[in-house]
Design a protein around this motif. Sequence first.
Motif, PDB file in Angstrom:
ATOM      1  N   GLY A 218       1.022  -1.140   0.027  1.00  0.00           N
ATOM      2  CA  GLY A 218       0.201   0.046  -0.056  1.00  0.00           C
ATOM      3  C   GLY A 218       0.913   1.069   0.129  1.00  0.00           C
ATOM      4  O   GLY A 218       1.997   1.010   0.170  1.00  0.00           O
ATOM      5  N   GLY A 219       0.387   2.403  -0.181  1.00  0.00           N
ATOM      6  CA  GLY A 219       0.981   3.622  -0.209  1.00  0.00           C
ATOM      7  C   GLY A 219       0.015   4.978  -0.018  1.00  0.00           C
ATOM      8  O   GLY A 219      -1.270   4.614   0.484  1.00  0.00           O
TER       9      GLY A 219
ATOM     10  N   GLU B 275      -1.017   0.700  -5.943  1.00  0.00           N
ATOM     11  CA  GLU B 275       0.150   0.458  -5.288  1.00  0.00           C
ATOM     12  C   GLU B 275       0.191  -0.964  -4.963  1.00  0.00           C
ATOM     13  O   GLU B 275       1.637  -1.468  -5.179  1.00  0.00           O
ATOM     14  CB  GLU B 275      -0.432   0.914  -3.771  1.00  0.00           C
TER      15      GLU B 275
ATOM     16  N   GLU C 288       2.337  -1.785  -8.110  1.00  0.00           N
ATOM     17  CA  GLU C 288       3.689  -1.011  -8.350  1.00  0.00           C
ATOM     18  C   GLU C 288       4.792  -1.800  -7.455  1.00  0.00           C
ATOM     19  O   GLU C 288       5.860  -1.935  -7.636  1.00  0.00           O
ATOM     20  CB  GLU C 288       3.823   0.440  -7.755  1.00  0.00           C
ATOM     21  N   GLU C 289       4.265  -2.467  -6.426  1.00  0.00           N
ATOM     22  CA  GLU C 289       5.072  -2.910  -5.336  1.00  0.00           C
ATOM     23  C   GLU C 289       5.249  -4.419  -5.331  1.00  0.00           C
ATOM     24  O   GLU C 289       6.370  -5.110  -5.189  1.00  0.00           O
ATOM     25  CB  GLU C 289       4.490  -2.616  -3.834  1.00  0.00           C
TER      26      GLU C 289
ATOM     27  N   GLU D  68      10.015  -3.119  -5.573  1.00  0.00           N
ATOM     28  CA  GLU D  68      10.552  -1.946  -5.017  1.00  0.00           C
ATOM     29  C   GLU D  68      11.648  -2.489  -3.932  1.00  0.00           C
ATOM     30  O   GLU D  68      11.621  -2.130  -2.754  1.00  0.00           O
ATOM     31  CB  GLU D  68       9.704  -0.846  -4.365  1.00  0.00           C
TER      32      GLU D  68
ATOM     33  N   LYS E 215      12.615  -0.572  -0.741  1.00  0.00           N
ATOM     34  CA  LYS E 215      11.616  -0.311   0.221  1.00  0.00           C
ATOM     35  C   LYS E 215      10.828  -1.603   0.972  1.00  0.00           C
ATOM     36  O   LYS E 215      10.355  -1.489   1.938  1.00  0.00           O
ATOM     37  CB  LYS E 215      10.344   0.509  -0.521  1.00  0.00           C
TER      38      LYS E 215
HETATM   39 MG    MG Z   1       4.162   2.567  -3.019  1.00  0.00          MG
END
Ligand code: MG
Length: 146
Positions: free
Chosen positions: A40-41, A56, A59-60, A110, A113
């Motif tokens: 999430g983000g 999200e 993307e992740e 990512e 992260k």
């Molecule tokens: Mg994110």
Amino acid sequence: NGDPTPVPRVAVVVFLLKGRSLLLGRRRSAVGNATYALPGGHLEFGESFEECAAREVKEETGLDIGKSEFLTVTNNVMLEQPKKCHYVTIFMRSVMGVDVEEEQVPQNLEPDKCDGWEWHEWDHLPHPLFGPLERMVKAGFNPFSS
Ligand code: MG
Ligand code: 8DG
Ligand code: MG
């Protein structure tokens, strides 16, 4: 001089469920470093919760979420973190094999992260969980029966 006045921000995170398991990744971050958290983000200007959840997660993890549904919202003031922050966190749910094509495999897109995404059984959650998630679990929240 210094940082602008801090404000609360909105985050959207996803309980991605598969059987009796959910997807968690260990964070690499100034907020909740080395704790297990949901994908999430940040909610972007003009987005719906569902759009943010899908974006999200894509993307992740690379996973394509079809649908997701709202579960709950929590208020998370984290002033003890290396980076002080305050999030209003929207929790969504998406189910593998129902809202998400079953055979997709999560990727760590990512790596700066996150240490990697893994399925964890609800009855054997890893430790430590990220603070906001830890508090919900301790309070008895269950994403499978909500
Ligand atoms: Mg994110
Ligand atoms: P972005 O640039 O992609 O928008 O942000 P991000 O790098 O993906 O942000 P994030 O830290 O993963 O998520 C934003 C905030 O959401 C995080 O700092 C605190 C809040 N949050 C919770 N619970 C959870 C959770 O379980 N997972 C994640 N990823 N964030 C959470 O309150
Ligand atoms: Mg994130």
